[in-house]
Design an enzyme around this catalytic site. Structure first.
Site, PDB file in Angstrom:
ATOM      1  NE  ARG A 111      35.147  30.754  42.461  1.00  0.00           N
ATOM      2  CZ  ARG A 111      35.919  31.629  43.123  1.00  0.00           C
ATOM      3  NH1 ARG A 111      35.920  31.644  44.449  1.00  0.00           N
ATOM      4  NH2 ARG A 111      36.688  32.472  42.461  1.00  0.00           N
TER       5      ARG A 111
ATOM      6  CB  SER B  99      41.543  39.139  39.421  1.00  0.00           C
ATOM      7  OG  SER B  99      40.490  39.055  40.368  1.00  0.00           O
TER       8      SER B  99
ATOM      9  CD  GLN C 168      38.554  38.279  44.975  1.00  0.00           C
ATOM     10  OE1 GLN C 168      38.518  39.498  44.838  1.00  0.00           O
ATOM     11  NE2 GLN C 168      38.942  37.700  46.077  1.00  0.00           N
TER      12      GLN C 168
ATOM     13  CG  ASP D  77      44.881  33.739  48.769  1.00  0.00           C
ATOM     14  OD1 ASP D  77      45.071  34.948  48.525  1.00  0.00           O
ATOM     15  OD2 ASP D  77      43.817  33.152  48.512  1.00  0.00           O
TER      16      ASP D  77
ATOM     17  CE  LYS E 196      45.294  39.104  46.679  1.00  0.00           C
ATOM     18  NZ  LYS E 196      44.131  38.626  45.941  1.00  0.00           N
TER      19      LYS E 196
ATOM     20  NE  ARG F 215      47.103  38.810  52.776  1.00  0.00           N
ATOM     21  CZ  ARG F 215      46.184  37.956  52.344  1.00  0.00           C
ATOM     22  NH1 ARG F 215      46.377  37.309  51.201  1.00  0.00           N
ATOM     23  NH2 ARG F 215      45.085  37.742  53.033  1.00  0.00           N
TER      24      ARG F 215
ATOM     25  NE  ARG G 297      44.594  33.640  52.566  1.00  0.00           N
ATOM     26  CZ  ARG G 297      43.826  32.582  52.790  1.00  0.00           C
ATOM     27  NH1 ARG G 297      44.232  31.628  53.608  1.00  0.00           N
ATOM     28  NH2 ARG G 297      42.652  32.454  52.219  1.00  0.00           N
TER      29      ARG G 297
HETATM   30  C1  S3P Z   1      39.977  34.381  45.350  1.00  0.00           C
HETATM   31  C2  S3P Z   1      40.851  34.895  44.440  1.00  0.00           C
HETATM   32  C3  S3P Z   1      42.102  35.572  44.813  1.00  0.00           C
HETATM   33  C4  S3P Z   1      42.508  35.247  46.236  1.00  0.00           C
HETATM   34  C5  S3P Z   1      41.351  35.347  47.183  1.00  0.00           C
HETATM   35  C6  S3P Z   1      40.251  34.390  46.790  1.00  0.00           C
HETATM   36  C7  S3P Z   1      38.727  33.779  44.857  1.00  0.00           C
HETATM   37  O1  S3P Z   1      41.904  36.968  44.712  1.00  0.00           O
HETATM   38  O2  S3P Z   1      43.551  36.083  46.648  1.00  0.00           O
HETATM   39  O3  S3P Z   1      41.755  35.023  48.503  1.00  0.00           O
HETATM   40  O4  S3P Z   1      38.065  33.062  45.627  1.00  0.00           O
HETATM   41  O5  S3P Z   1      38.396  33.990  43.692  1.00  0.00           O
HETATM   42  P1  S3P Z   1      42.041  37.736  43.293  1.00  0.00           P
HETATM   43  O6  S3P Z   1      41.008  37.234  42.387  1.00  0.00           O
HETATM   44  O7  S3P Z   1      41.831  39.191  43.630  1.00  0.00           O
HETATM   45  O8  S3P Z   1      43.429  37.466  42.826  1.00  0.00           O
END
Ligand code: S3P
Length: 451
Positions: A27, A167, A169, A319, A346, A350, A392
């Site tokens: 970010r 999420s 992301q 994670d 993932k 996992r 991981r």
């Molecule tokens: C992350 C969000 C998580 C996490 C990933 C990093 C991020 O994923 O599992 O390792 O940096 O926004 P999700 O948004 O798919 O849950």
């Protein structure tokens, strides 16, 4: 490092500083690129995933200097990007792919995102759908909108969107698109996920509004804003620290100090879970200078006991489930993990990978569609374990190897460099504390005590 060999560690103690946070590093590079000037990012995680983000920004016309591995000087272009001359390679990174979809949705050129075979099997419909509602045209290659992705961006319209999956992301992709769209864009998250994007937007002086909605949150961003260039220091990654936290927590007499680690409350669920399992954990927030709390964690080992990990806690430990499953195998009694379906999409499935490796180590485990039951406390058996190409999984089972008699071999362990360059050095520091290493992260006093 094709294979990683691990032996039983008699004791885990000392001090450690882990590399920079992966989520925050991605970010920081993207927001600095969007900003109106030069930003120096310190403590950047020089892992394969985050290095892909640097290359992606360069491909989009952003000038980035890297005077050393962990420092970046990024010359922001006020939200202007040029069309890349070829596909952008996102490597193994779902975060980069989804954040780039949000970033590029607002730009009037065509661009292709590609990645490795793991990334090319991960669902992208979750970003394609909301960004499509805003007006972007993103085409995936498979039925679940999998990569390679073709993005044709342009002028967007603001939306209000409730996330169907928790999420960070997806939330971040919509906020990045919203930043470049006139009007107010709102994302509603029924269950809170990590909030690094929101914090960093605040830090870069972008106006956002956060309001509570039930037990979740609504985040609104006003468009057509340019982030103000600022320097930023990335804290250590608690998801990397998690491996050593469990290694120390599960062994009576161990004690470990993790310094300069991120302690954002949306990421510290691992500490709460370990506390519930009986570990002695003390966390001290020392500052919040760049909008992200950071500090230290002390942990003393004990005999852990089983717990339940489920519901709204899952996004906070998403994670850390692989290493928490190892903690559960080492704990007395039953641990139940539920509501963790997201682990199936993932870097690998996992849940299946954890269940297979625990079974190979002789652990009694029952796999469910959304989790597993682990009956811990029996001795772990060493042997050859697969990483499934997932960083991981590789690191979690390297830590499990510290508790097994004989040699544990993690196959295809190079994937560890996705998120934790230097992991094997840190592991060796714990395994051979009296050897003089070039990167002495372990407290020499701790090593002497054991001598
Ligand atoms: C992350 C969000 C998580 C996490 C990933 C990093 C991020 O994923 O599992 O390792 O940096 O926004 P999700 O948004 O798919 O849950």
């Amino acid at each position: 490092m094709a294979e990683l060999n691990v032996a039983r560690a008699p004791h885990i103690d000392g001090e450690i500083v882990v590399p920079g946070d992966k989520s925050i590093s991605h970010r920081a590079v993207i927001l600095a690129a969007l900003s109106n000037g030069t930003c120096t990012i310190r403590g950047f995680l020089p892992s394969q995933d985050c290095q892909c983000t640097v290359e992606a920004m360069r491909a989009l016309g952003i000038s980035i200097e890297q005077p050393n591995e962990t420092t970046l000087i990024i010359h922001g272009q006020r939200g202007h990007f040029r069309q890349p001359s070829g596909p952008i390679d996102c490597g193994n990174s779902g975060t980069l792919t989804r954040l780039l979809c949000g970033l590029l949705a607002a730009h009037p050129f065509e661009c292709q995102l590609i990645g490795d075979s793991s990334l090319s099997s991960r669902p992208m419909n979750r970003v394609i759908e909301p960004l499509g509602k805003m007006g972007a045209v993103i085409e995936g290659s498979g039925p679940k909108g999998t990569a390679p992705l073709k993005i044709r961006g342009g002028k967007l319209q603001s939306i209000s969107y409730e996330l169907p999956v928790a999420s960070a992301q997806v939330k971040s992709a919509i906020l990045l698109a919203g930043l470049q769209t006139s009007g107010r864009t709102t994302v509603i998250e029924p269950i809170p996920a990590r909030d690094h994007t929101e914090r960093m937007l605040d830090y870069f002086l972008v106006k956002t509004i956060r309001t509570a909605v039930g037990s979740g949150c609504a985040i609104s961003i006003y468009g057509d804003q340019v982030p103000e260039s600022r320097d930023f220091t990335v804290p250590g990654d608690i998801s990397s620290a998690a491996f050593w936290l469990v290694a120390a927590a599960a062994q009576e007499g161990s004690n470990l100090l993790i310094r300069d680690v991120g302690l954002n409350e949306t990421r510290t669920g691992i500490l709460s879970v370990l506390l519930r399992m009986g570990a002695h954990v003390r966390e001290v927030v020392q500052d919040c200078e760049n909008g992200e709390p950071r500090g230290e964690v002390r942990i003393d080992g004990t005999r852990l006991h089983g717990t339940v990990i489920a519901g709204a806690e899952i996004p906070n430990v998403i994670d850390e489930i692989p290493i928490l499953a190892v903690a559960a195998a080492l704990a007395q009694g039953k641990t139940l993990i539920r509501d963790a379906h997201e682990l199936r999409v993932k870097e690998t499935d996992r849940l299946a990978a954890i269940a297979a490796n625990l079974t190979a180590m002789g652990v009694d485990v029952v796999e469910f569609q959304d989790g597993m039951e682990i009956n811990g406390g029996a001795p772990l058996m060493s042997g050859r374990l697969k990483s499934y190409g997932d960083h991981r999984i590789a690191m979690a089972f390297a830590v499990a190897g510290l508790f097994a008699d004989g040699e544990t071999v993690i196959e295809d362990a190079e994937c560890i460099h996705t998120s934790y360059p230097g992991f094997e050095n840190h592991l060796n520091d714990f395994l051979f504390p009296n050897e003089n290493r070039t990167t002495p992260v372990i407290n020499p006093a701790g090593a002497l005590e054991r001598h």
